[in-house]
Motif scaffolding. Structure first.
Motif, mmCIF file in Angstrom:
data_model
loop_
_atom_site.group_PDB
_atom_site.id
_atom_site.type_symbol
_atom_site.label_atom_id
_atom_site.label_comp_id
_atom_site.label_asym_id
_atom_site.label_seq_id
_atom_site.Cartn_x
_atom_site.Cartn_y
_atom_site.Cartn_z
ATOM 1 N N VAL A 1 -4.143 41.437 19.204
ATOM 2 C CA VAL A 1 -2.891 42.179 19.184
ATOM 3 C C VAL A 1 -2.039 41.669 18.028
ATOM 4 O O VAL A 1 -1.676 40.490 17.988
ATOM 5 N N ASN A 2 -1.755 42.562 17.078
ATOM 6 C CA ASN A 2 -0.943 42.203 15.899
ATOM 7 C C ASN A 2 -1.513 40.996 15.156
ATOM 8 O O ASN A 2 -0.783 40.092 14.733
ATOM 9 N N GLY A 3 -2.847 40.969 15.053
ATOM 10 C CA GLY A 3 -3.500 39.898 14.313
ATOM 11 C C GLY A 3 -3.694 38.613 15.099
ATOM 12 O O GLY A 3 -4.257 37.649 14.580
ATOM 13 N N LYS A 4 -3.263 38.583 16.364
ATOM 14 C CA LYS A 4 -3.391 37.385 17.188
ATOM 15 C C LYS A 4 -4.303 37.674 18.370
ATOM 16 O O LYS A 4 -4.148 38.690 19.046
ATOM 17 N N ILE A 5 -5.235 36.775 18.631
ATOM 18 C CA ILE A 5 -6.171 36.940 19.741
ATOM 19 C C ILE A 5 -5.577 36.316 20.993
ATOM 20 O O ILE A 5 -5.210 35.134 20.998
ATOM 21 N N ILE A 6 -5.489 37.102 22.057
ATOM 22 C CA ILE A 6 -4.864 36.642 23.292
ATOM 23 C C ILE A 6 -5.681 37.095 24.500
ATOM 24 O O ILE A 6 -6.545 37.959 24.401
ATOM 25 N N TRP A 7 -5.369 36.495 25.640
ATOM 26 C CA TRP A 7 -5.849 36.972 26.933
ATOM 27 C C TRP A 7 -4.720 37.762 27.580
ATOM 28 O O TRP A 7 -3.577 37.313 27.607
ATOM 29 N N THR A 8 -5.009 38.946 28.100
ATOM 30 C CA THR A 8 -3.982 39.746 28.745
ATOM 31 C C THR A 8 -3.523 39.070 30.031
ATOM 32 O O THR A 8 -4.249 38.270 30.640
#
Length: 229
Positions: A172-179
């Protein structure tokens, strides 16, 4: 010379671009079991033998999700779990057999079409790995973008809802995250029950156990002055 450098840059750049992107550390949820129905390309998983069983010496317990003929498939190596008593009692015989027989080469399994996955998923995601007798999969410590994990509270820790949910690793927006995962696993059932507030009221209604004592005290206070008059 410049053309050669440009070609090398394009080659290595394309290879780097195909490399799966790693997810950050998975936030742990206590007392919850974690499962997955599909795994993105590049995922590596490992089997471990159940208690009382051992893998044969020299065998590799890992599997790898790779693209084979444009279909995501697990690549397996020869692996099996043998009863410890049988394995230890046949060690000399096994060593003799290994010296006499030529080394067997392992081959990647032919990709299998899975009807429960869409065409897109078949290219980019492997289905559940095969079951090996007396073995289970270790909890994975490294996931890749696109991974969806399912969380479910363990028995005894499902006193409050929600008791299950999913979390997805995405960019998301260039950043990898866990929802965000909205799961609460607890065995605490002694808390106050949720209060129900009716529409239009600003506080919960009093129970009869509270109203009756208050009414009795008020009645006594009215009687006592009349007695002494």
């Amino acid at each position: 010379m410049e053309l050669k450098c440009l070609l090398m840059w394009l080659l290595f750049g394309s290879v780097k671009g195909d490399k799966p992107e790693k997810c950050p550390t998975l936030p742990r949820t206590k007392f919850a079991d974690i499962t997955a129905k599909t795994y993105p390309l590049g995922t590596k998983l490992y089997y471990e033998c159940d208690s009382g069983y051992m893998r044969r010496s020299g065998q590799y317990s890992g599997i790898w999700c790779q693209s084979i003929q444009h279909v995501a498939s697990w690549v397996y190596k020869e692996f099996e779990c043998i009863d410890e008593k049988i394995l230890l009692s046949t060690v000399p015989t096994m060593e003799l057999d290994f010296t006499q027989k030529p080394e067997r080469k392992t081959e990647s399994p032919a990709p299998q079409r899975r009807e429960n996955l869409s065409e897109f998923d078949q290219k980019d995601f492997c289905g559940p790995p095969k079951t090996i007798p007396h073995a289970s999969l270790k909890l994975n410590n490294q996931y890749y973008v696109g991974q969806v994990l399912h969380f479910k509270c363990q028995n005894g820790y499902d006193k409050h809802s929600p008791t299950s949910g999913t979390s997805t690793c995405k960019k998301v927006n260039g950043k990898i995250i866990w929802t965000h995962l909205d799961v609460r696993c607890t065995n605490d059932s002694d808390g106050w029950p949720p209060q129900t507030i009716k529409p239009g009221s600003t506080h919960p209604p009093f129970s009869s156990s509270v109203i009756l004592p208050v009414t009795a005290i008020f009645f006594v206070l009215l009687i006592i002055p009349a007695v002494f008059v």
